[in-house]
Structure formats: C-alpha cells, structure tokens
Design a protein around this motif. Structure first.
Motif, PDB file in Angstrom:
ATOM      1  N   GLN A 146       0.823  -1.202   0.000  1.00  0.00           N
ATOM      2  CA  GLN A 146       0.000   0.000   0.000  1.00  0.00           C
ATOM      3  C   GLN A 146       0.863   1.261   0.000  1.00  0.00           C
ATOM      4  OE1 GLN A 146      -3.170   0.184  -0.599  1.00  0.00           O
ATOM      5  NE2 GLN A 146      -3.199  -2.054  -0.756  1.00  0.00           N
ATOM      6  N   GLN A 147       2.033   1.206   0.619  1.00  0.00           N
ATOM      7  CA  GLN A 147       2.939   2.351   0.538  1.00  0.00           C
ATOM      8  C   GLN A 147       3.376   2.587  -0.909  1.00  0.00           C
ATOM      9  OE1 GLN A 147       6.097   1.443   3.298  1.00  0.00           O
ATOM     10  NE2 GLN A 147       4.966   2.225   5.060  1.00  0.00           N
ATOM     11  N   ALA A 148       3.606   1.496  -1.652  1.00  0.00           N
ATOM     12  CA  ALA A 148       3.940   1.646  -3.067  1.00  0.00           C
ATOM     13  C   ALA A 148       2.766   2.252  -3.842  1.00  0.00           C
ATOM     14  CB  ALA A 148       4.314   0.280  -3.652  1.00  0.00           C
ATOM     15  N   GLU A 149       1.552   1.850  -3.462  1.00  0.00           N
ATOM     16  CA  GLU A 149       0.370   2.425  -4.114  1.00  0.00           C
ATOM     17  C   GLU A 149       0.251   3.915  -3.797  1.00  0.00           C
ATOM     18  OE1 GLU A 149      -1.489   1.078  -6.254  1.00  0.00           O
ATOM     19  OE2 GLU A 149      -0.997  -1.046  -6.101  1.00  0.00           O
ATOM     20  N   VAL A 150       0.522   4.281  -2.551  1.00  0.00           N
ATOM     21  CA  VAL A 150       0.466   5.703  -2.179  1.00  0.00           C
ATOM     22  C   VAL A 150       1.524   6.491  -2.938  1.00  0.00           C
ATOM     23  CG1 VAL A 150       0.890   7.328  -0.281  1.00  0.00           C
ATOM     24  CG2 VAL A 150      -0.557   5.328   0.089  1.00  0.00           C
ATOM     25  N   GLU A 151       2.710   5.934  -3.051  1.00  0.00           N
ATOM     26  CA  GLU A 151       3.768   6.622  -3.796  1.00  0.00           C
ATOM     27  C   GLU A 151       3.372   6.813  -5.255  1.00  0.00           C
ATOM     28  OE1 GLU A 151       8.510   6.106  -4.944  1.00  0.00           O
ATOM     29  OE2 GLU A 151       7.474   4.593  -3.746  1.00  0.00           O
ATOM     30  N   SER A 152       2.824   5.748  -5.864  1.00  0.00           N
ATOM     31  CA  SER A 152       2.399   5.857  -7.265  1.00  0.00           C
ATOM     32  C   SER A 152       1.277   6.873  -7.417  1.00  0.00           C
ATOM     33  CB  SER A 152       1.936   4.491  -7.768  1.00  0.00           C
ATOM     34  OG  SER A 152       2.994   3.547  -7.752  1.00  0.00           O
ATOM     35  N   ALA A 153       0.303   6.840  -6.490  1.00  0.00           N
ATOM     36  CA  ALA A 153      -0.805   7.784  -6.574  1.00  0.00           C
ATOM     37  C   ALA A 153      -0.334   9.212  -6.372  1.00  0.00           C
ATOM     38  CB  ALA A 153      -1.866   7.426  -5.529  1.00  0.00           C
ATOM     39  N   ALA A 154       0.648   9.414  -5.488  1.00  0.00           N
ATOM     40  CA  ALA A 154       1.174  10.759  -5.263  1.00  0.00           C
ATOM     41  C   ALA A 154       1.883  11.277  -6.510  1.00  0.00           C
ATOM     42  CB  ALA A 154       2.110  10.759  -4.064  1.00  0.00           C
ATOM     43  N   ILE A 155       2.690  10.423  -7.132  1.00  0.00           N
ATOM     44  CA  ILE A 155       3.391  10.834  -8.355  1.00  0.00           C
ATOM     45  C   ILE A 155       2.382  11.151  -9.454  1.00  0.00           C
ATOM     46  CG2 ILE A 155       4.903  10.015 -10.194  1.00  0.00           C
ATOM     47  CD1 ILE A 155       6.470   8.480  -8.078  1.00  0.00           C
ATOM     48  N   GLY A 191      -6.650  12.127 -10.168  1.00  0.00           N
ATOM     49  CA  GLY A 191      -5.406  11.814  -9.471  1.00  0.00           C
ATOM     50  C   GLY A 191      -5.508  12.066  -7.978  1.00  0.00           C
ATOM     51  N   GLU A 192      -6.147  13.155  -7.585  1.00  0.00           N
ATOM     52  CA  GLU A 192      -6.323  13.448  -6.163  1.00  0.00           C
ATOM     53  C   GLU A 192      -7.205  12.389  -5.490  1.00  0.00           C
ATOM     54  OE1 GLU A 192      -4.974  15.550  -4.194  1.00  0.00           O
ATOM     55  OE2 GLU A 192      -3.777  16.595  -5.707  1.00  0.00           O
ATOM     56  N   ASP A 193      -8.243  11.964  -6.218  1.00  0.00           N
ATOM     57  CA  ASP A 193      -9.130  10.933  -5.674  1.00  0.00           C
ATOM     58  C   ASP A 193      -8.386   9.619  -5.490  1.00  0.00           C
ATOM     59  OD1 ASP A 193     -11.800   9.966  -4.908  1.00  0.00           O
ATOM     60  OD2 ASP A 193     -11.642   8.775  -6.733  1.00  0.00           O
ATOM     61  N   ALA A 194      -7.549   9.263  -6.462  1.00  0.00           N
ATOM     62  CA  ALA A 194      -6.764   8.025  -6.345  1.00  0.00           C
ATOM     63  C   ALA A 194      -5.788   8.112  -5.170  1.00  0.00           C
ATOM     64  CB  ALA A 194      -6.007   7.767  -7.645  1.00  0.00           C
ATOM     65  N   ARG A 195      -5.203   9.285  -4.954  1.00  0.00           N
ATOM     66  CA  ARG A 195      -4.285   9.442  -3.826  1.00  0.00           C
ATOM     67  C   ARG A 195      -5.028   9.272  -2.501  1.00  0.00           C
ATOM     68  NH1 ARG A 195      -0.004  14.178  -3.855  1.00  0.00           N
ATOM     69  NH2 ARG A 195      -1.837  15.446  -4.380  1.00  0.00           N
ATOM     70  N   SER A 196      -6.226   9.821  -2.393  1.00  0.00           N
ATOM     71  CA  SER A 196      -7.010   9.680  -1.163  1.00  0.00           C
ATOM     72  C   SER A 196      -7.366   8.219  -0.902  1.00  0.00           C
ATOM     73  CB  SER A 196      -8.282  10.526  -1.252  1.00  0.00           C
ATOM     74  OG  SER A 196      -7.969  11.901  -1.363  1.00  0.00           O
ATOM     75  N   ARG A 197      -7.774   7.508  -1.941  1.00  0.00           N
ATOM     76  CA  ARG A 197      -8.118   6.093  -1.759  1.00  0.00           C
ATOM     77  C   ARG A 197      -6.898   5.281  -1.343  1.00  0.00           C
ATOM     78  NH1 ARG A 197     -10.923   6.879  -6.656  1.00  0.00           N
ATOM     79  NH2 ARG A 197      -9.314   5.660  -7.725  1.00  0.00           N
ATOM     80  N   ALA A 198      -5.759   5.583  -1.934  1.00  0.00           N
ATOM     81  CA  ALA A 198      -4.533   4.852  -1.589  1.00  0.00           C
ATOM     82  C   ALA A 198      -4.154   5.104  -0.132  1.00  0.00           C
ATOM     83  CB  ALA A 198      -3.396   5.253  -2.522  1.00  0.00           C
ATOM     84  N   ARG A 199      -4.319   6.320   0.344  1.00  0.00           N
ATOM     85  CA  ARG A 199      -3.994   6.617   1.738  1.00  0.00           C
ATOM     86  C   ARG A 199      -4.926   5.886   2.687  1.00  0.00           C
ATOM     87  NH1 ARG A 199      -3.056  13.186   1.072  1.00  0.00           N
ATOM     88  NH2 ARG A 199      -0.864  13.072   0.354  1.00  0.00           N
ATOM     89  N   LEU A 200      -6.216   5.816   2.341  1.00  0.00           N
ATOM     90  CA  LEU A 200      -7.161   5.081   3.182  1.00  0.00           C
ATOM     91  C   LEU A 200      -6.807   3.592   3.226  1.00  0.00           C
ATOM     92  CD1 LEU A 200     -10.562   6.740   2.192  1.00  0.00           C
ATOM     93  CD2 LEU A 200      -9.343   6.960   4.372  1.00  0.00           C
ATOM     94  N   ALA A 201      -6.439   3.039   2.080  1.00  0.00           N
ATOM     95  CA  ALA A 201      -6.052   1.624   2.042  1.00  0.00           C
ATOM     96  C   ALA A 201      -4.788   1.391   2.868  1.00  0.00           C
ATOM     97  CB  ALA A 201      -5.838   1.178   0.595  1.00  0.00           C
ATOM     98  N   LEU A 202      -3.859   2.341   2.839  1.00  0.00           N
ATOM     99  CA  LEU A 202      -2.649   2.215   3.643  1.00  0.00           C
ATOM    100  C   LEU A 202      -2.988   2.244   5.130  1.00  0.00           C
ATOM    101  CD1 LEU A 202       0.392   2.115   4.088  1.00  0.00           C
ATOM    102  CD2 LEU A 202       0.464   4.603   3.730  1.00  0.00           C
ATOM    103  N   GLN A 203      -3.874   3.126   5.526  1.00  0.00           N
ATOM    104  CA  GLN A 203      -4.278   3.190   6.927  1.00  0.00           C
ATOM    105  C   GLN A 203      -4.927   1.877   7.374  1.00  0.00           C
ATOM    106  OE1 GLN A 203      -6.785   6.649   7.247  1.00  0.00           O
ATOM    107  NE2 GLN A 203      -5.115   8.099   6.878  1.00  0.00           N
TER     108      GLN A 203
END
Length: 409
Positions: A146-155, A191-203
């Motif tokens: 999930q950290q990799a997903e957050v990094e990808s979503a942030a980029i 992109g912002e929506d994908a970043r938010s979802r990735a952060r929730l999944a990481l949490q």
C-alpha cells in the motif's frame, strides 16, 4: 514540463530500495526487528495459549508417570457389629490401604510417552510460531504494497496537477482551447481521488498490522540478498518436525498400551480388630495381592485406538512431507517468475516513460493534441505503478520462499 516528467523517471534498481517502514515523522518509536514483531504477535495469539496448555499437559503426564504407584492409593474401611447372646455384642473393624503397582515395563513406557508428548508440544509450538510469523510477514508486506500504491498515486497526482497548471497557463495565453483545460482538470481531480483512496487503504493495512502485533511501526524491509537462493540446502521444517514428533508420540503411546494389558495390580495392607463383650480383643494384620485378569473386552478397544492413532500420525507425516515439497517447489517457481516479471515491468515502464516525454515535447511544441499527451502520460504512470507493485511482489515472493523453507523472517 519535460524536465518535470524526467524527474520522476527511475529504473528497476531504484524500486528495490526499501520504502520507509511506517512513513512516520517526528518522535516515532524505533522500528522493531522481526524477532520482536513475531514475539509481540505470539504474545497476543490464541496459539500461544494452546502451546502453554500442551506443555502443562505434558508436564502433568510426566509427573504421573514418575510416581512410585501406578495410580492413586485407596483407603479401605470396614466395620461390622454382631449381636450375640442377650446383653452382649461384638464389633469387627478392618482398615486397609490398596497400593496400585506398575506392571513390568509399564512405568518406563509411560515415561517415554510423556517425554514424547513434551517433545511434540514443543514442536507444535515451533510450527505454530512459524505459521504466525508468516502471517506477520504477510501483514507487513501488505503495508509495503500500500505504501507503493500511495507513492504511485502521489506521483500521478503531482504529474496531472503540473500538467493542469501548464494547460491552464496556455489557455490563458490563447494557445489552447477551454476544453483542454477542462480535460486536464478532470484528470487532476481523478489523481487526487486516487491518492485519497490509496492513503485510506494504507491506513487500513497499518491497522491490521497493529491489530496482529500490537506495534505501531514495522521492521526494516528485508533486502533481496537476505533471502537464501533457490539452491540453498533445506533445513528441518518445523511443520515436518511437528509431524515427526506426533508420530513418535503415537508410537510411544502404542508401546505403553501394549505393556498395560491389564489394570494395575494392587497390594493391599490390612489391619483387623475384633472386640467382644467380656472377651479379650483380637487383633491382626494381613497382606493381599489383587491381580486383574487381562481380557480382550478391555484390551482390544484400547489397542485398536492406539494403532489407529499411530497409523494416522504416520499418514499425516507423509502428507506433510509431500505438501511441504510441493509448497517449496511452487515458491521457487513463483520467486523466479516474479523476478522475471519485475525486469519486464521495469523495461516496459522505461519505454513508456520515454514515449511520454517525447509526446509531451511534441505537445509543448503544439504538434500533438492534449488527449494524446494525456494517454501517453497515463500509460507511463500506470506502467511505473505496476513496476512498483511488482517490486514489492517480487520481494514478497522471495520472503514466501524463505517461509516455505521453514525459516523465520
């Protein structure tokens, strides 16, 4: 814009670098090592309670087999009052103690079975600890994925935000139409929506880690060099060790049943006293030996149950060995395939990023439309995200290979 895109391009070696364990800042506690994480999970697990119960049961069995008597002694008390001639009576009192005796070889067989039970309990605890370590490892890798997903979503969000700003500037300058700005803004919001979802999944993944271990941080991510190669010699797998210990226990219990073909004989010591009115008291002592007969009605069910337990343990040991061999072969193949797939994803990401840079240059020069630049950028970002995921998947496959070998993380 081309320079901004190039700053996010990276190769496969960059993906192998460990991500931060918990992405925490400030006064975060130091990361635990793997042993501490597994022990923390073990202390909270049901398996630990079961292992403690099995150890206590084995200790109790050993204590019983170490006793001087085959069973608990029994006290006998008998009193008889007799009426004699009118005005007289007598009373007989008999006090005895029954001492159960071991049959020849029975005590040694019971002790051997108790020792085998203790060894089986220890092996079961080791096997349960290894399986729990696998669950701890999977939970940690889920966080890293999930950290990799957050990094990808942030980029991706940063890329689309930069593109949206560039398009808005060119729309204000009259170089592009308003429709291009709307399309760029839509991609920015996605992109912002994908970043938010990735952060929730990481949490959520971090919460599962904490629920399993009670820890807020993760151990350091193991490097690929820490994993034994596919040709490394195998160690004694705890699951196989447990199956062998249970087979040995079943055999020892069968030996104990064969040496216990009758109930324990009893040595009975008695003291007798008789009192009669007007006559001297009569006292005496006696010794008796009570030997139960061996019978098929008693022995056959016990022997059949012990034989069935031994046969089942032997079949289980063979099945465990077969399953472990199959799991190891599959883990070796998965690890090799994951490494190859990582190399392929890295090359694909490099090619698509290079293509996206060229199309972006063409778009900046007014030679390509915005939809084409958006498609190229999206494909490049998706390929790089797939590469990050595969980097974690390849490392996880190596960790699972280590688990299949019976090695703790």
């Amino acid at each position: 814009m081309a320079g901004h895109l190039l700053r996010h391009a990276f190769g496969v070696l960059g993906l192998a670098v460990a991500l931060p364990a918990a992405a925490q800042t400030g006064g975060a506690p130091a990361s635990p090592d793997w042993r501490s994480a597994v022990e923390a999970a073990w202390s909270r697990s049901v398996q630990a309670v079961d292992a403690a119960g099995q150890r206590r049961s084995a200790q109790a069995e050993h204590s019983a087999a170490s006793s001087f008597w085959a069973a608990s002694p029994a006290l006998e008390l008998e009193q008889l009052r007799k009426r004699q001639q009118p005005g007289g009576s007598s009373r007989e009192t008999e006090l005895g103690i029954a001492l159960p005796l071991w049959l020849p070889g029975q005590r040694g067989a019971r002790l051997a079975a108790a020792d085998a039970q203790a060894a089986a309990a220890s092996a079961a605890a080791d096997a349960a600890r290894l399986q729990l370590a696998g669950a701890v490892q999977e939970a940690a890798w889920a966080v890293w994925m999930q950290q990799a997903e957050v990094e990808s979503a942030a980029i991706q969000a940063d890329e689309f935000e930069a593109l949206a700003h560039d398009v808005a500037r060119r729309v204000r300058a009259g170089d592009l139409a308003r429709t291009d700005a709307l399309a760029a803004d839509a991609e920015r919001l996605a992109g912002e929506d994908a970043r938010s979802r990735a952060r929730l999944a990481l949490q959520a993944a971090e919460a599962r880690w904490t629920a399993l271990t009670g820890l807020a941080t993760l151990p350091p991510r193991p490097a690929p060099a820490d994993v034994p190669p596919a040709t490394a010699p195998l160690v004694a797998h705890p699951l196989l060790h447990e199956a062998g210990a249970r087979l040995e226990l079943a055999r020892k219990r069968l030996d104990a049943v064969r040496l216990s073909r009758r109930d324990a004989p009893e040595l009975v010591l008695r003291a007798h006293q008789e009192r009669a009115g007007g006559e001297p008291d009569v006292n005496g002592v006696g010794v008796a030996l009570r030997i139960p007969f061996a019978s098929a009605e008693r022995n056959e069910p016990l022997l059949s149950a012990a034989l069935a337990e031994a046969e089942l343990a032997e079949a289980s040991e063979t099945e465990v060995r077969r399953q472990l061999d199959l799991a190891l072969t599959s883990a070796v193949q998965d690890e090799r395939a994951a490494r190859q797939q990582l190399a392929n994803e890295a090359e694909r990401a490099r090619l698509l990023r290079e293509r996206a840079v060229l199309i972006q240059k063409s778009f900046d020069a007014g030679q390509s439309p915005l939809p084409e630049a958006l498609r190229a950028l999206t494909q490049a970002l998706q390929a790089e995200a797939a590469m990050r995921r595969q980097a974690v998947a390849a490392a996880l496959a190596a960790a699972r290979l280590q688990q299949a070998r019976g090695l703790m993380p």
